[in-house]
Design an enzyme around this catalytic site. Structure first.
Site, PDB file in Angstrom:
ATOM      1  N   LYS A  78      39.337  33.696  29.959  1.00  0.00           N
ATOM      2  CA  LYS A  78      39.732  32.974  31.169  1.00  0.00           C
ATOM      3  C   LYS A  78      38.989  32.564  32.027  1.00  0.00           C
ATOM      4  CE  LYS A  78      42.046  37.008  31.716  1.00  0.00           C
ATOM      5  NZ  LYS A  78      41.998  37.905  30.459  1.00  0.00           N
TER       6      LYS A  78
ATOM      7  N   HIS B  46      34.025  39.357  33.424  1.00  0.00           N
ATOM      8  CA  HIS B  46      33.613  38.143  32.811  1.00  0.00           C
ATOM      9  C   HIS B  46      32.178  37.539  33.461  1.00  0.00           C
ATOM     10  CE1 HIS B  46      36.396  36.087  35.773  1.00  0.00           C
ATOM     11  NE2 HIS B  46      35.173  35.429  35.906  1.00  0.00           N
TER      12      HIS B  46
END
Ligand code: IMP
Length: 424
Positions: A17, A42
């Site tokens: 994502k 992330h």
């Protein structure tokens, strides 16, 4: 009125994502997180500097972008402050951060409880990230949780004392060490002072920004099949990473939602336990893991790997109202000679295209595959979809045809710019 574009995971998380958010974030005025906590993670590389995000929306890296942590997020202030300090040490401005007064706070007893509950599950472990996420959401719904605004209230010490006393009773039964309320109180009082400048009513703020026609990108965490309601319960997280969670976790309403991007990989992966119909617990899965570097960003655990499951993808499209797909790692799957796509499940002698979250049914299901040719060659320099090799095009066109949603982003390599984008 401005609109909120949402980026969601379509499967079990770790679909990449961050890469899509990074691209869309550059065009947004506001980056928003609405669910989960520091179980997510992330990393983004900008100007050869690596940034790891667990709580703060990564859009904060774009100058002038307001980064909002909404009420649906559970916040470990220690982790949040580490993230703030890390950004500051790299010369990044964090004055644009806003934290909801209504977000719930993770305390040390939540982390201890997460550990203890996992141990007690024996062979039926969920494989949680042990960050205290589940126990914090439990307290929220039990209505004894402590919210960010409570840290500044005169009843904070009482609330905390009640919670620590109750948890200590459970720890005592389980031979777990007792926690010291005074120590936690003074620690969290310090944290509260550090984050105070960022705290506000983010729902009021979001609606003011929408009225001003500001563009908001909502950075989803976890993914559809980890959803507490729509995922493969009990092997799920404790929040709603699907579209409904974005609404309740921020205070935006359904009409505010614009594009819903469903992120996926050209294959599939899963961290933690639970049924996984297209898993390749064999040399194919090992090969995908090595080629795709499939090791957890937060926990470093090796991920289980397998083929792409279109039955599950169609379900994710329905549950979230996905309007555009983003497929990462097309280059990775293209390194195999043969690729398979799961187009149906076979269960009890019958073929079905309907997904189920029932554990027994999933365990009795086997994948029905269609086979595709791989060996795409080096596609990392390709920036237009029509320039992709025939085998790669056939693969992605079949995915679009099956779920009825266009693929607008195609990841063709690990680097930020190695992407085919078909959005203005
Ligand atoms: P928890 O969210 O730590 O309670 O973990 C519950 C389940 O969700 C476990 O299987 C975790 O591995 C999984 N999980 C939680 N967050 C993520 C994520 O960001 N990516 C992938 N899996 C996750």
């Amino acid at each position: 009125m401005g609109k909120v574009d949402v980026v969601l995971g379509s499967f079990y998380g770790d679909e990449g994502k961050g890469k899509i958010i990074d691209y869309l974030g550059g065009k947004a005025d506001v980056a928003l997180r609405a669910t989960g906590g520091n179980n997510a993670g992330h990393s983004i590389e900008v100007d050869s500097e690596k940034y790891v995000f667990h709580l703060i929306p990564s859009g904060i890296l774009n100058k002038g972008t307001l980064a909002i942590i909404g009420n649906g997020v559970v916040i470990d202030p220690k982790v949040l402050i580490e993230e703030i300090n890390s950004l500051k040490s790299k010369g990044k401005d964090v004055s644009n951060l806003r934290i909801s007064t209504k977000a719930h706070v993770i305390f040390p007893y939540h982390i201890e409880m997460d550990k203890m509950l996992e141990e007690n599950r024996g062979s039926k472990k969920i494989g949680t990230t042990v960050r205290g996420i589940g126990p914090c959401y439990c307290d929220k719904y039990e209505r004894c949780g402590i919210r960010i605004e409570d840290l500044y209230s005169s009843h904070f010490k009482d609330l905390l004392t009640r919670n620590v006393e109750n948890k200590n009773k459970i720890f005592a039964i389980n031979n777990y060490p007792q926690l010291d309320v005074d120590k936690i109180y003074s620690e969290y009082l310090e944290y509260s002072k550090i984050i105070k400048e960022y705290v506000c009513d983010t729902t009021v703020l979001i609606h003011k920004l929408l009225k001003e026609d500001k563009k908001i990108i909502c950075e989803g965490a976890q993914a559809t099949l980890l959803d507490i309601d729509f995922g493969s319960y009990p092997y799920v997280t404790s929040s709603n990473p699907t579209i409904g969670g974005i609404i309740t976790g921020s205070g935006i309403n359904a009409h505010d939602i614009g594009e819903v991007y469903g992120v996926m990989k050209a294959y599939s992966s899963r961290v933690g336990a639970g049924p996984y119909v297209t898993e390749q617990d064999n040399e194919i899965g090992d090969k995908i893991r090595e080629l795709g570097h499939e090791y957890g960003a937060t926990t470093k655990r090796p991920r289980r790997c397998g083929y792409l499951d279109l039955v599950a993808l169609k379900y994710a499209v329905l549950v979230n109202g996905i309007t555009a797909l983003c497929i990462n790692h097309l280059d990775t799957i293209g390194k195999l000679d043969k690729i398979k796509l799961c187009v149906a499940y076979e269960r009890d002698g019958k073929k079905t295209e309907e997904f189920t979250t029932n554990e027994d049914e999933l365990l009795r299901s086997t994948a029905v595959y269609e086979e595709f040719k791989g060996n795409f060659g080096d596609i990392s320099k390709i920036r237009k979809r029509c320039d992709l090799p025939k085998n790669a095009l056939k693969y992605i066109e079949r995915i679009e045809e099956y779920v009825g949603v266009p693929i607008k982003f195609i990841g063709v390599g690990a680097k930020r710019e190695e992407m085919i984008c078909e959005v203005e």
